[in-house]
Design an enzyme around this catalytic site. Sequence first.
Site, PDB file in Angstrom:
ATOM      1  N   THR A  10      18.984 -10.323 -21.044  1.00  0.00           N
ATOM      2  CA  THR A  10      19.980  -9.269 -21.208  1.00  0.00           C
ATOM      3  C   THR A  10      19.593  -8.375 -22.379  1.00  0.00           C
ATOM      4  O   THR A  10      19.337  -8.881 -23.472  1.00  0.00           O
ATOM      5  CB  THR A  10      21.361  -9.903 -21.474  1.00  0.00           C
ATOM      6  OG1 THR A  10      21.662 -10.738 -20.355  1.00  0.00           O
ATOM      7  CG2 THR A  10      22.436  -8.849 -21.638  1.00  0.00           C
ATOM      8  N   ALA A  68      11.619  -1.716 -34.774  1.00  0.00           N
ATOM      9  CA  ALA A  68      12.629  -0.738 -35.201  1.00  0.00           C
ATOM     10  C   ALA A  68      12.894  -0.796 -36.698  1.00  0.00           C
ATOM     11  O   ALA A  68      13.118   0.231 -37.335  1.00  0.00           O
ATOM     12  CB  ALA A  68      13.925  -0.970 -34.434  1.00  0.00           C
ATOM     13  N   THR A  79       6.594  -8.649 -33.302  1.00  0.00           N
ATOM     14  CA  THR A  79       5.994  -9.963 -33.057  1.00  0.00           C
ATOM     15  C   THR A  79       5.967 -10.237 -31.559  1.00  0.00           C
ATOM     16  O   THR A  79       4.924 -10.597 -30.990  1.00  0.00           O
ATOM     17  CB  THR A  79       6.790 -11.068 -33.789  1.00  0.00           C
ATOM     18  OG1 THR A  79       6.736 -10.804 -35.197  1.00  0.00           O
ATOM     19  CG2 THR A  79       6.234 -12.444 -33.494  1.00  0.00           C
ATOM     20  N   CYS A 138       0.357 -12.973 -51.722  1.00  0.00           N
ATOM     21  CA  CYS A 138       0.122 -14.406 -51.538  1.00  0.00           C
ATOM     22  C   CYS A 138       0.957 -14.836 -50.349  1.00  0.00           C
ATOM     23  O   CYS A 138       2.085 -14.416 -50.210  1.00  0.00           O
ATOM     24  CB  CYS A 138       0.563 -15.187 -52.757  1.00  0.00           C
ATOM     25  SG  CYS A 138      -0.544 -14.999 -54.139  1.00  0.00           S
TER      26      CYS A 138
HETATM   27  N1  PLP Z   1       3.103  -6.219 -37.350  1.00  0.00           N
HETATM   28  C1  PLP Z   1       3.136  -5.594 -38.538  1.00  0.00           C
HETATM   29  C2  PLP Z   1       1.973  -4.749 -38.946  1.00  0.00           C
HETATM   30  C3  PLP Z   1       4.228  -5.755 -39.396  1.00  0.00           C
HETATM   31  O1  PLP Z   1       4.240  -5.157 -40.575  1.00  0.00           O
HETATM   32  C4  PLP Z   1       5.313  -6.553 -38.950  1.00  0.00           C
HETATM   33  C5  PLP Z   1       6.482  -6.780 -39.797  1.00  0.00           C
HETATM   34  O2  PLP Z   1       6.461  -6.922 -40.963  1.00  0.00           O
HETATM   35  C6  PLP Z   1       5.228  -7.178 -37.707  1.00  0.00           C
HETATM   36  C7  PLP Z   1       4.117  -6.978 -36.927  1.00  0.00           C
HETATM   37  C8  PLP Z   1       6.345  -8.048 -37.191  1.00  0.00           C
HETATM   38  O3  PLP Z   1       7.407  -7.232 -36.802  1.00  0.00           O
HETATM   39  P1  PLP Z   1       8.828  -7.825 -36.377  1.00  0.00           P
HETATM   40  O4  PLP Z   1       9.486  -8.241 -37.637  1.00  0.00           O
HETATM   41  O5  PLP Z   1       9.529  -6.685 -35.702  1.00  0.00           O
HETATM   42  O6  PLP Z   1       8.587  -8.949 -35.446  1.00  0.00           O
END
Ligand code: PLP
Length: 379
Positions: free
Chosen positions: A233, A196, A67, A319
Site C-alpha cells: 500500500t 525524499a 536504500t 568514523c
Molecule cells: N545513498 C546515499 C548516497 C545516502 O546519502 C543515503 C542516506 O543517507 C542513502 C543512500 C540512504 O537513503 P535512505 O535513508 O532514504 O534509505
Amino acid sequence: MTSFAECWGSGVRSGVGSWSRSSSAASCPATRCGRTAARAIRTARRQVTDLVGAKNELEIVFTSGATEANHLAILGAALAARTHGGHLVTTAIEHKAVLAACQRLVDHHGYTLNRVGVDAHGRVHPADIAAVLTPNTVLVSVMHANNEIGTLQRLAAIAEITAPRGIVLHTDAAQSAGCGLLDVAELGVDLASLSAHKLHGPKGIGALYIRGGTHVAAQQTGGGQECGLRAGTPNVPAIVGFGAAARLITTGAVPSPHCIRALRDRLQDRLLAAIPSAIVNGHPHRRLPGNLSLIIPGIEATDLLDRLPDIAASTGSACNTGSGEPSHVLTAVGLTRDQARATLRLSIGRTTTDTDVDQAADLITRTAHTLMPAPANAA
Ligand code: PLP
C-alpha cells in the site's frame, strides 16, 4: 546547521499534514477517497519526474527511500539480466546500501564483483570502469555525488562506455537530486535512486527512476502496486510530501545551488585562512555545493564537536558509527587513520545565512586553536 523543523518547507508540511488527516484510504480507485489518493500520487509522480528530468511518470517507482531503491535497482536489474551474465561493477566509495546489495548478489546468487578505486579527490576514472568490464558484465553502479566528501562523478562519460555494450547503468543519486543537480537524460543513466529526506521532504520515502525499456525484476511482490515493481500500500502522505519537496526545487522556491555554493566557499575560505594546516576533502570544484569535509590535522573531530554544541556538524561519516573504524570513503581516497579521525563534515542548509557561516567559522577556529598541540599553536 539546519534543524529538522527548518528542513521542511511550508509547502511540504502542509501537503503531508492534510493527507495524514484526511484519508486512511490507499489509492484504490474503487472509492472516492481512493480516487483522490490516486490523483495525489499521480501529481507527486509528475513532480518527481520533473525533478529528475525523466520523460514519463511511469519511469518513477516510489519506494521507502534510497536504500530500498538501491536494492530494487541492483538486485532487480542484475537478476533480470541473469541469463546474459553475472558480473557487476561498482566503486569503493558507494553508500553501504549499494555495497550491501552488490554483496548479496555475490554471496547468494553467484555474481562476481569489481569495486573500482577512486583518485585522491574521490573521482572514479571512466577508463578504470572500462578496464574491468567483461562480456559478462550486466550492471555498473556508480553514485552521482558522494555523501561524505561530495565529489560528483562523470556519469555521462561512464554511460558512453556502458550504453553501447547494453550494460545497465545505475546511480545512487540520493545526494545530488536534493540539490537539483540530477538530470537523468543528460547523465545517460538507466536507473537512479532518490531519497525524499535529502531534498527536505519526509523520511521513509524515496523513488527509483527506471528508464523506459530497462528490465528490473520486482523484489517485493503481492498487490501489484507501482506497476508491479514494488508491491505494498503506498504511503500517500509521504509521497505527497516528496512531490511537494521536489516541486520547491523545480520551481526555484529554494536557494539555488549557486547561493549554497557561495556560502560553502565563504565558510571554507574563512576556515582555511584561520587554520592554514586544514585540508579540504573531495574534489576542489566538482562536488556538492553545500558540502565541506575538512581535515584539521592533530585534532580529533569528536573532541572538537564535543566543545561546539551550537554547531550541528558531524563526524558521523568520518568514523563508522560506533565502530571507531575510519570510513571506507575516507580510506578509499587515501586518508590515514589519523586524518580520517580529524575529519569534520559541515553542510550548508537552505536556511544558512552569511552570519551563521561567520559565527560557525569563528567558533570552530577558536576551539580548534585551543585543541592544537603546542608547537602548531605557537606557529
Ligand atoms: N545513498 C546515499 C548516497 C545516502 O546519502 C543515503 C542516506 O543517507 C542513502 C543512500 C540512504 O537513503 P535512505 O535513508 O532514504 O534509505
